[in-house]
Design an enzyme around this catalytic site. Structure first.
Site, PDB file in Angstrom:
ATOM      1  N   ASP A  33      23.340  39.463  -5.085  1.00  0.00           N
ATOM      2  CA  ASP A  33      23.626  39.361  -6.232  1.00  0.00           C
ATOM      3  C   ASP A  33      25.013  38.554  -6.197  1.00  0.00           C
ATOM      4  O   ASP A  33      25.818  37.947  -7.657  1.00  0.00           O
ATOM      5  CB  ASP A  33      23.550  40.185  -6.497  1.00  0.00           C
ATOM      6  CG  ASP A  33      21.862  41.479  -7.620  1.00  0.00           C
ATOM      7  OD1 ASP A  33      21.287  39.949  -7.808  1.00  0.00           O
ATOM      8  OD2 ASP A  33      22.848  42.254  -7.989  1.00  0.00           O
ATOM      9  N   MET A  82      -1.840  45.816  -0.960  1.00  0.00           N
ATOM     10  CA  MET A  82      -2.080  46.956  -1.360  1.00  0.00           C
ATOM     11  C   MET A  82      -1.927  48.407  -0.495  1.00  0.00           C
ATOM     12  O   MET A  82      -1.694  47.746   0.798  1.00  0.00           O
ATOM     13  CB  MET A  82      -3.926  46.699  -1.177  1.00  0.00           C
ATOM     14  CG  MET A  82      -4.457  46.545  -0.756  1.00  0.00           C
ATOM     15  SD  MET A  82      -6.658  46.031  -0.772  1.00  0.00           S
ATOM     16  CE  MET A  82      -6.725  45.879   1.207  1.00  0.00           C
ATOM     17  N   ASP A 126       1.725  57.989  -0.801  1.00  0.00           N
ATOM     18  CA  ASP A 126       2.643  56.415  -1.697  1.00  0.00           C
ATOM     19  C   ASP A 126       3.554  57.403  -2.193  1.00  0.00           C
ATOM     20  O   ASP A 126       3.535  57.606  -3.520  1.00  0.00           O
ATOM     21  CB  ASP A 126       1.856  55.892  -2.841  1.00  0.00           C
ATOM     22  CG  ASP A 126       2.729  54.607  -3.131  1.00  0.00           C
ATOM     23  OD1 ASP A 126       3.862  54.737  -3.013  1.00  0.00           O
ATOM     24  OD2 ASP A 126       1.591  54.111  -3.982  1.00  0.00           O
ATOM     25  N   LYS A 141      -5.888  50.329  -3.083  1.00  0.00           N
ATOM     26  CA  LYS A 141      -5.675  50.355  -4.573  1.00  0.00           C
ATOM     27  C   LYS A 141      -4.739  49.419  -4.559  1.00  0.00           C
ATOM     28  O   LYS A 141      -3.642  48.866  -3.609  1.00  0.00           O
ATOM     29  CB  LYS A 141      -4.635  51.831  -5.252  1.00  0.00           C
ATOM     30  CG  LYS A 141      -3.500  51.880  -5.063  1.00  0.00           C
ATOM     31  CD  LYS A 141      -2.658  53.025  -5.314  1.00  0.00           C
ATOM     32  CE  LYS A 141      -1.385  53.219  -5.652  1.00  0.00           C
ATOM     33  NZ  LYS A 141      -0.649  53.900  -4.381  1.00  0.00           N
ATOM     34  N   ALA A 193       3.169  44.083   2.723  1.00  0.00           N
ATOM     35  CA  ALA A 193       3.625  42.212   1.841  1.00  0.00           C
ATOM     36  C   ALA A 193       1.952  41.292   1.810  1.00  0.00           C
ATOM     37  O   ALA A 193       1.376  40.762   0.953  1.00  0.00           O
ATOM     38  CB  ALA A 193       4.459  42.056   1.856  1.00  0.00           C
ATOM     39  N   THR A 214      -1.182  42.123   2.547  1.00  0.00           N
ATOM     40  CA  THR A 214      -2.965  42.558   1.671  1.00  0.00           C
ATOM     41  C   THR A 214      -2.033  43.174   0.819  1.00  0.00           C
ATOM     42  O   THR A 214      -3.470  42.673  -0.020  1.00  0.00           O
ATOM     43  CB  THR A 214      -2.353  44.079   3.051  1.00  0.00           C
ATOM     44  OG1 THR A 214      -1.882  44.952   2.628  1.00  0.00           O
ATOM     45  CG2 THR A 214      -3.332  44.500   4.475  1.00  0.00           C
ATOM     46  N   GLU A 255       5.784  54.841  -8.683  1.00  0.00           N
ATOM     47  CA  GLU A 255       4.437  54.287  -8.773  1.00  0.00           C
ATOM     48  C   GLU A 255       3.255  54.836  -8.848  1.00  0.00           C
ATOM     49  O   GLU A 255       2.788  55.141  -9.128  1.00  0.00           O
ATOM     50  CB  GLU A 255       4.367  52.757  -8.521  1.00  0.00           C
ATOM     51  CG  GLU A 255       5.176  51.479  -9.857  1.00  0.00           C
ATOM     52  CD  GLU A 255       5.389  50.745  -8.748  1.00  0.00           C
ATOM     53  OE1 GLU A 255       4.744  50.309  -8.545  1.00  0.00           O
ATOM     54  OE2 GLU A 255       6.798  50.557  -9.206  1.00  0.00           O
ATOM     55  N   ASP A 264      19.382  42.575 -15.188  1.00  0.00           N
ATOM     56  CA  ASP A 264      17.831  42.917 -14.504  1.00  0.00           C
ATOM     57  C   ASP A 264      16.799  43.817 -15.393  1.00  0.00           C
ATOM     58  O   ASP A 264      18.132  44.689 -16.843  1.00  0.00           O
ATOM     59  CB  ASP A 264      18.438  43.583 -13.938  1.00  0.00           C
ATOM     60  CG  ASP A 264      18.897  42.828 -12.751  1.00  0.00           C
ATOM     61  OD1 ASP A 264      18.306  42.019 -12.666  1.00  0.00           O
ATOM     62  OD2 ASP A 264      19.716  43.035 -12.263  1.00  0.00           O
TER      63      ASP A 264
END
Lengths: 561, 696
Positions: free
Chosen positions: B530, B386, B347, B403, B382, B384, B351, B310
C-alpha cells in the site's frame, strides 16, 4: 412618473442588450465566426501583416503583461510630447500654446489609464491634433487595454494547467476593430443626426443679443463624445462635457450616452459567462453589479428629491442641465461613477451631500459596479476572490473559485490590487488636506471642501475622471499627485491581476460537488455585496463621516459654510 | 498512557502554565510571528510611553492608563489562547515521554550479543528482544513472532502479534515484548523514532504554518494595512475638520485614541486565535488517536473529495460468513451441511469456521474428532482454488469432499466423470448477482450444493456514506472481488463507485487518475504494497498495525487501526477550516459596531451647532455615555472577545454533515450576522458597567 419610466427603460435596455453584445464579444475573442469578420477582417489581417504580430502565438502572463506595460508607456510618452510641442504641430487652428510639463504629464497619465481626468478645459487648451491623435486614440486603446487584461484573466480562470493567456496584440486589435470601432461609428452617425457637432472648422464668433462677441468652439466632438462613453473614458471634448449641447444635443442622445457608458462593461460579464460555459455565474455577477447600482441610485434620488432645509426646496436644479432634469442628471451621475467613465451631464459639486457621497463611494469601491471597460470586471473578480476566500473557508474546504484553489499567492495579489487604490486615495487626500498647496485650491469651506479633495483622489484612483468641480486642480501639486494617483490606481491593479491570471491558469480544476462553495446563487450574490460594502465601508467610513455625512446633517440643520 | 479522551478543555495545571507562558510570549521575537498581535503590542508600548511621559510631566490620565492596560491585556489574551492550545499538547507529550525510558539494547554484532544504549542504535542495526524487554527503537521483525504491548503508544492494553515477514512486522520503540523472542532490524536513526516525532509534533516544536494559514495571514495583514492607513490618515482629515469648525488644532486626536481605534479595527480576534485553532486541530485528531505528520495533512483532509476505502474491515465486517446452504437436486440441506462441515474442519480461515458454525447452528452437526479416522486434509492452493478432505468411511469407501469456486469444483467433478448440474449453475450465478460468494461443495463425482457466503455490511455505514455524499465526498470501494460481487456490495453499502479485482498497483493508478481530474484523494492502507498508494494519496492514513513502510509513506497514522477513522479525519479537517473562516468573518463583522462606537465619540468637537452637540453624535446609536467610555468599552470588548472565543477555537465550530450551501448559510447567519449584532450589545453592556462602577 415620466422620470420613473425613463429610469426603468434604461435598466431594461441594459439588461436586455448586455447578453447579446456579450455573446458577440465572446465570438470575437474566442475566434468563432461572426458577422463583422467579413466587414473588417481585412483590416485585422493587414494590421498583423504590417506589425508582424503572430496572432495565434499565445503568451504567458509575464509576456502579456510586458506587452500591456510597453504599449501604455509608449502611448504615454507620445501623448506627453504631443502636448509639450503642440504649438509647432499642425491642426492647431486656434494657435494654442504648448501645454505645461505637469499638465502634460497629468493629461498623458489620465488618458492612458482610461481615467480622462481633465485639469484643463479642452476647448481652450488642446489643439485638434492632440485631441484626435492623442486623446481619441487613447480613448480607443486604453479601453482596449482594459478588455485585453480582463480577457487574459478570464482565460487564466477558465483554462487549466496551461501558461497560455492569449495574444495581447491580437486582443487589442480585435477589441478596437470589432467592438469599439463599429459601435462608435454607428453611434456617431446617430449623434450627428441628432445635432452633435463634427467638424474641423475654426471656432465661430457670434454677436449676442447684448451685442457682446462670443466665441463658439467647434470641432470633431460627436466622435469623441461617443467613444468617451463607450470606452468609459469620459474626457469631454468641451469642458462642460455631456452637458454641452454640441456633445449631447437631445434627451435621446443623453439616454444613448448612459447606455453606451455601461454597455461594454456589463456585456463583458456575459462574455465571461461564455468562457465559463455558465450563464448562471455571469448572471450572478451581473445581478450583484445591478443591485449595487440600483441601491446607489435609490439613495441618490432620495437625497436629491428630499427637502433641502437651506434652500427650502426639493429637487434642487443647481448645477443641472434643464434639458435633462433631476432624475436624468442623478441617473447619469450614478451611472458615470459606477462605470469609471467620468463623463458628466451635471455638476457633481452641486449634488446633495449624500448623492455626492454615492458617486464618491462608487469610485472608492474601486469602480467595480459595472466599472470601466474590462477593468470593472477584473476589479469585481478580485472581490469575488476575496469573498470566496473569507466565506469559502466556512464550508470546510480550501477556498476555490471555478474549481481552482485560492492560495497564498492569489491572496497576496488580490490584497495588493485592493490596497493599491485605497492607499493612494487615503494617503494623498490626507496630504492634500493638511498642506497649504492642497487646501489653497479649494473653493468651498467646511466639510464640502474635504469632499472635493476626497472626490478628486477617488476619481483619479478609480480611473473615473469626473470632478467635483470646485477644486482648482491645474496646479503643480495636484497635477503630479493626481497623475501618480491615476497610474497607481490603474497599474497597481493590472499587475497583480495579470499575476493572478498566470497562477490560476496553471492550476488544476476540482470538479463541482455538493461540497463545493457555489458562486452562482443568491447566497453568493448577497455575500459578495456584503464583502464589497463592508471592505469599502470600513476603509472609507471615517473620511466620509467627516465629509458628506456631516455635511448632510449640517444641511438638515440649516448650516452652511 | 490513559486514553486521550478528556472532556475538559483544559485543566487547572494547563491554565496556570498557560498564564505563565502568556507573559513569556511577550518576547518580541515570538510576537513578530503574528503580525496582527505584533501591531497591538507596538500600540500598547506606545501608549505606555505616553502614560509615563504624562506622569513625568506631572499629570495623569486615568483614561490613557486604562486604555494601556487593556491593550496589554489584548496581547496577553492572544498569547494565552496560544499557550492553552500548546499546553494541552504538552501534557500529552509529557505522558508519552515517560514511556521513552533510557533502555539498553541487546545488539547483535557478528552473531554475538552486545549491550548498548538504545540511543546509540543506528539504522540497520539488529537487536534481540525477549519477553519483558522494551523494544529499543523502531524496526521490522526479521525473525520470530511475539506478542507486544503497545499501550504506551496507542492506549490500547490488549497485546498485538508482531511477526517477521508480511504486514505485521513493524514494531515501535518504547513498546514492550510480552512473550517470545524476536529479532529486530532497526529502521530509524536516534531522535527520529516514531515516538520522537509524535512528541515533537504534539509539542508544536516543529509546527509550520500551513498553506491555508499563510493565505489567511496575508488577508489579515492586508486588512491590518488598510486600517493602519485609516488611522494614519485620520488626523489629517480631522485637522482639516477642526479648522473648518473653528476649533484649535491642539484638540486633534491623541495617540492613545488613535491606537485604540486601530486595535479595535484590525482583526485581533482571529489574529489572536489563529494559531490556537491550528494547534487544536492537530490536538483534536490526537484525541481520536490519529497522529498527523503535519498540519498541512489535516487541511488536505478537509479538502479531500474522494475516499478510497478497502471493502474488508471498512465497509464490511472483516470477513465473509456462511449464511445459507442451498442443496443441489436430490440432496437435503442436512447432507450438504454435513459434507460442507467435513470439508471445512481443517480450514482455519474465518470463512471456513463460519461454515462449521452454521452447520452446527442449523442442524446441530458437531465438529468431529478426525484424527481417529483415516483422513487427509487437502489445503487450499491458488492453483486448485479449492480445499477439502479425503476420508474413508467405515465401509472402506473413499469420500473425496471439496469446496471451492464453481469453476474449480466443475473441473474436479468432470475429472471424476461427473457432471455439473444446471440448477447449481443457476444458483451460483444468482448468488453472484446478489454480491454473495457462492462456494460449491462436491463429493467424488456429484455436486451436493452451494454454500452462500455473504459479506456483512457494517451497520450504519450506509448513512455515513450518504452524509459524505452530501458533503461532496465520493467514496470508492476497493476490493479483490469480481465486478459482479463488488457491484452488489457497493449497492448495499451505498458507495459511489468501486474498483473490483483490485491489485495494489490498481490503487495507485486509480489515485493518479482521480488526481489528474482535479480530485483530492484520501485512502487507508496498512500493507507494504500500500505504501506507494499511501504516498501518492493527498491524505494517506496508515494503520498503526501496518508495516513500517506504510507508516512512513502515509501522512497520518491511526493508532487504533480503525479503518472508518478516515471519515473522522476528513471531518476534523473541515472543522479546522470552518473555524478559521467563521472567526475571520466574525472578526471583520465586529468592526461595524466599533465604528459606531468610536467615530461619534471622537467627533464631539466637530461642527458643533448652537445646541452644543456635534451633528455626528446622531451616529451614537448605542447611546454610549461619554466619548471616553465609548472608546474604552470598544477596546475592552475587543480584548474580552478573544478570551470568550478560546473555547470555540479549541473545540472548533460545530460540525454538521450537510451540504456546503447549507453550512455556509448557517455559518453566515451565526458568525456574520452574529458578528455584527453581538458587539453592539457587548459594548453597550460594558459601557453601562464602566459607568456604574465609576471606572470612567
Amino acid at each position: 412618473m415620466n422620470e420613473a419610466i425613463q429610469i426603468v427603460l434604461f435598466m431594461v435596455a441594459l439588461a436586455a442588450l448586455s447578453p447579446l453584445l456579450g455573446r458577440y464579444m465572446a465570438k470575437v475573442f474566442i475566434g468563432e465566426k461572426h458577422f463583422m469578420k467579413p466587414v473588417f477582417g481585412w483590416l485585422e489581417t493587414s494590421i498583423y501583416k504590417v506589425s508582424g504580430v503572430k496572432s495565434e502565438e499565445e503568451m504567458n502572463w509575464k509576456t502579456y503583461l510586458y506587452g500591456v506595460l510597453l504599449f501604455n508607456l509608449f502611448g504615454m510618452v507620445v501623448l506627453f510630447l504631443l502636448q509639450m510641442f503642440q504649438a509647432y504641430l499642425p491642426l492647431n487652428t486656434e494657435k494654442l500654446p504648448n501645454v505645461s510639463w505637469h499638465l502634460s504629464f497629468n493629461t498623458a497619465a489620465s488618458f492612458i489609464t482610461n481615467t480622462n481626468w481633465q485639469s484643463y478645459s479642452g476647448e481652450n487648451t488642446l489643439s485638434y491634433l492632440v485631441q484626435m491623435m492623442g486623446l481619441t486614440v487613447q480613448n480607443f486603446v486604453s479601453a482596449a487595454t482594459g478588455i485585453a487584461v480582463v480577457l487574459a484573466l478570464i482565460r487564466g480562470l477558465t483554462r487549466k494547467t496551461t501558461d497560455a493567456l492569449g495574444n495581447f496584440w491580437a486582443d487589442m486589435t480585435r477589441s478596437v476593430i470589432y467592438v469599439l470601432l463599429p459601435l462608435s461609428i454607428i453611434l456617431t452617425m446617430v449623434f450627428v443626426s441628432q445635432g452633435a457637432v463634427q467638424t474641423f472648422s475654426h471656432y465661430v464668433k457670434a454677436t449676442t443679443l447684448q451685442g457682446t462677441e462670443q466665441v463658439i468652439p467647434l470641432g470633431p466632438a460627436a466622435s469623441q463624445s461617443v467613444i468617451k462613453q463607450l470606452g468609459t473614458n469620459g474626457g469631454g471634448f468641451f469642458n462642460a462635457n455631456a452637458a454641452h449641447p454640441f456633445e449631447s444635443p437631445t434627451p435621446f442622445t443623453n439616454f444613448l450616452e448612459m447606455l453606451a457608458l455601461l454597455i461594454i462593461s456589463s456585456s463583458l460579464v456575459f462574455t465571461y459567462g461564455h468562457y465559463m460555459k455558465s450563464k448562471r455565474q455571469a448572471r450572478a455577477i451581473f445581478i450583484t453589479m445591478f443591485i449595487l447600482f440600483a441601491v446607489g441610485l435609490a439613495i441618490s434620488l432620495w437625497s436629491e428629491y428630499s427637502h433641502n432645509n437651506v434652500l427650502n426646496i426639493s429637487g434642487n436644479m443647481e448645477g443641472k442641465e434643464t434639458r435633462f432634469g433631476v432624475a436624468n442628471s442623478v441617473l447619469f451621475s450614478v451611472v458615470t461613477t459606477d462605470a469609471s467613465c467620468g463623463a458628466v451631464n451635471c455638476m457633481h459639486d452641486s449634488l446633495s451631500p449624500l448623492s455626492g457621497m454615492v458617486s464618491m463611494f462608487n469610485m472608492m469601491l474601486g469602480e467595480i459596479i459595472f466599472g470601466g471597460v474590462g477593468s470593472g470586471l477584473y476589479g469585481i473578480i478580485i472581490f469575488i476572490i476575496l469573498t470566496v476566500f473569507i466565506a469559502g473557508l466556512m464550508v470546510g474546504r480550501t477556498p476555490e473559485y471555478l474549481g481552482k484553489k485560492i492560495e497564498a499567492f492569489e491572496m497576496k495579489m488580490a490584497i495588493l490590487a485592493i490596497l493599491a487604490p485605497s492607499i493612494v486615495i487615503k494617503l494623498f487626500s490626507a496630504i492634500a488636506c493638511s498642506i497649504p498647496a492642497g487646501v489653497s485650491s479649494l473653493n468651498n469651506a467646511g466639510p464640502h471642501g474635504l469632499s472635493e479633495i476626497l472626490y478628486a483622489f477617488s476619481s483619479a484612483a478609480g480611473n473615473n475622471g469626473s470632478a467635483f468641480g470646485g477644486l482648482n486642480a491645474n496646479t503643480v501639486f495636484y497635477n503630479l499627485m493626481i497623475g501618480f494617483d491615476m497610474l497607481i490606481g490603474r497599474f497597481g491593479i493590472i499587475v497583480p491581476v495579470m499575476a493572478i491570471a498566470g497562477s490560476m491558469a496553471k492550476k488544476k480544476v476540482t470538479p463541482v460537488s455538493s461540497g463545493t462553495f457555489r458562486t452562482d446563487n443568491w447566497l453568493f450574490v448577497m455575500l459578495l455585496i456584503s464583502v464589497i460594502l463592508i471592505v469599502g465601508g470600513l476603509t472609507f467610513f471615517p473620511p466620509l463621516a467627516l465629509g458628506p455625512i456631516v455635511e448632510h446633517f449640517l444641511m438638515n440643520l440649516g448650516v452652511t459654510f | 498512557m490513559e486514553k486521550r479522551n478528556t472532556s475538559h478543555l483544559f485543566t487547572r495545571g494547563i491554565a496556570l502554565q498557560a498564564l505563565k507562558d502568556s507573559f513569556i510570549k511577550l518576547n518580541p521575537a515570538v510576537l513578530v510571528k503574528n503580525p496582527v498581535i505584533f501591531i497591538v503590542s507596538i500600540g500598547a508600548l506606545m501608549t505606555t510611553v505616553v502614560v509615563f511621559t504624562d506622569i513625568l510631566n506631572g499629570h495623569f490620565s486615568n483614561f490613557n492608563f486604562q486604555i494601556t492596560l487593556w491593550l496589554w491585556f489584548t496581547v496577553l489574551f492572544a498569547n494565552f489562547a496560544e499557550a492553552v492550545a500548546e499546553g494541552r499538547g504538552k501534557a500529552q507529550a509529557a505522558s508519552l515521554r515517560k514511556s521513552r525510558t533510557q533502555t539498553k539494547a541487546r545488539k547483535l554484532v557478528h552473531s554475538k550479543e552486545e549491550m548498548v544504549l538504545a540511543n546509540d542504535l543506528r539504522k540497520g542495526d539488529v537487536v534481540i528482544c525477549d519477553a519483558g524487554d522494551i523494544i529499543p527503537a523502531d524496526g521490522d521483525v526479521i525473525e520470530g513472532i511475539a506478542s507486544v504491548d503497545e499501550s504506551a503508544i496507542t492506549g490500547e492494553s490488549a497485546p498485538v502479534i508482531r511477526e517477521s515477514g508480511g504486514d505485521r512486522c513493524a514494531v515501535t520503540g518504547g513498546t514492550k515484548v510480552i512473550s517470545d523472542r524476536i529479532t529486530i532490524k532497526v529502521t530509524s536513526e536516534p531522535g527520529f523514532t516514531f515516538l520522537d516525532r509524535i512528541i515533537a509534533l504534539i509539542e508544536g516544536a516543529k509546527r509550520q504554518k500551513t498553506p491555508n494559514e499563510i493565505a489567511l495571514i496575508i488577508l489579515l495583514s492586508g486588512l491590518t494595512i488598510i486600517f493602519l492607513l485609516v488611522v494614519v490618515a485620520l488626523p489629517a482629515y480631522f485637522g482639516y475638520s477642526l479648522k473648518a469648525s473653528g476649533v484649535s488644532p491642539n484638540h486633534n486626536l491623541t495617540l492613545p485614541v488613535l491606537i485604540s481605534l486601530l486595535v479595535c479595527l484590525i482583526p485581533t480576534t482571529i489574529g489572536g486565535l489563529l494559531s490556537a485553532i491550528g494547534i487544536s486541530g492537530m490536538d483534536r485528531l490526537l484525541r481520536k488517536n490519529v497522529i498527523a505528520t503535519s498540519g498541512k495533512a489535516i487541511e488536505a483532509a478537509g479538502d479531500t473529495d474522494v475516499l478510497l476505502l478497502d471493502k474488508t474491515g471498512t465497509i464490511t465486517l472483516g470477513n465473509r460468513m456462511a449464511t445459507e446452504f442451498i442443496p443441489a437436486e436430490g440432496f437435503t440441506k442436512e447432507q450438504l451441511a454435513d459434507a460442507a462441515q467435513l470439508a471445512s474442519l481443517a480450514d482455519e480461515t474465518p470463512e471456513g469456521r463460519s461454515v462449521v458454525v452454521l452447520a452446527k447452528e442449523q442442524f446441530n452437526i458437531r465438529a468431529r474428532e478426525m484424527q481417529s479416522l483415516d483422513t487427509e486434509f487437502i489445503p487450499f492452493t491458488a492453483q486448485t482454488s479449492m480445499s477439502g478432505i479425503d476420508l474413508k468411511n467405515p465401509d472402506g469407501q473413499l469420500r473425496r469432499i471439496r469446496k471451492g469456486s464453481s469453476n474449480a469444483i466443475r473441473k474436479f467433478i468432470e475429472n471424476n466423470n461427473g457432471f455439473f448440474p444446471e440448477n447449481v449453475e443457476e444458483t451460483v450465478s444468482e448468488l453472484s448477482r446478489q454480491g454473495a460468494t457462492p462456494l460449491v461443495v462436491g463429493e467424488n463425482n456429484q455436486v451436493l450444493g452451494v454454500i452462500h457466503l455473504k459479506d456483512i455490511v457494517k451497520g450504519g455505514i450506509k448513512q455515513r456514506f450518504a452524509q459524505l455524499r452530501m458533503m461532496g465526498i465520493r467514496t470508492i470501494m476497493i476490493t479483490g472481488d469480481n465486478p459482479q460481487t463488488a457491484a452488489a456490495i457497493a449497492a448495499e453499502a451505498g458507495v459511489d463507485d468501486f474498483l473490483a479485482e483490485a491489485k495494489p498497483e490498481d490503487k495507485l493508478h486509480r489515485i493518479r487518475e482521480e488526481q489528474a481530474n482535479g480530485h483530492l484523494v484520501g485512502m487507508i492502507g496498512d500493507g507494504t504494497n500500500d505504501a506507494p498508494a499511501l504516498a501518492q494519496a493527498d491524505v494517506g492514513l496508515a494503520m498503526n498495525t501496518g508495516t513500517q513502510a506504510a507508516r512512513e509513506a502515509g501522512n497520518m497514522v491511526d493508532l487504533d487501526s480503525n479503518p472508518t477513522k478516515l471519515i473522522e479525519v476528513v471531518e476534523t479537517g473541515k472543522q479546522l477550516l470552518m473555524t478559521r473562516g467563521a472567526l475571520t468573518t466574525f472578526s471583520i463583522a465586529n468592526d461595524v459596531a466599533k465604528y459606531f462606537a468610536i467615530i461619534p465619540a471622537i467627533a464631539t468637537l466637530l461642527y458643533v451647532t448652537s445646541s452644543g452637540v456635534s451633528p455626528l453624535s446622531v451616529l451614537n446609536i448605542m447611546k454610549l455615555t461619554s466619548p471616553e467610555s465609548a472608546i474604552l468599552s470598544a477596546v475592552i470588548f475587543n480584548a474580552l472577545i478573544i478570551v470568550a472565543l478560546i473555547p470555540l477555537a479549541l473545540r472548533g465550530v460545530k460540525y454538521r454533515p450537510i451540504s456546503a450551501n447549507r453550512v455556509l448559510a448557517l455559518n453566515i447567519v451565526i458568525y456574520g450576522l452574529g458578528g455584527i449584532i453581538v458587539p453592539f450589545i457587548g459594548i453597550k453592556l460594558i459601557d453601562m458597567l464602566l459607568v456604574s462602577i465609576h471606572m470612567i
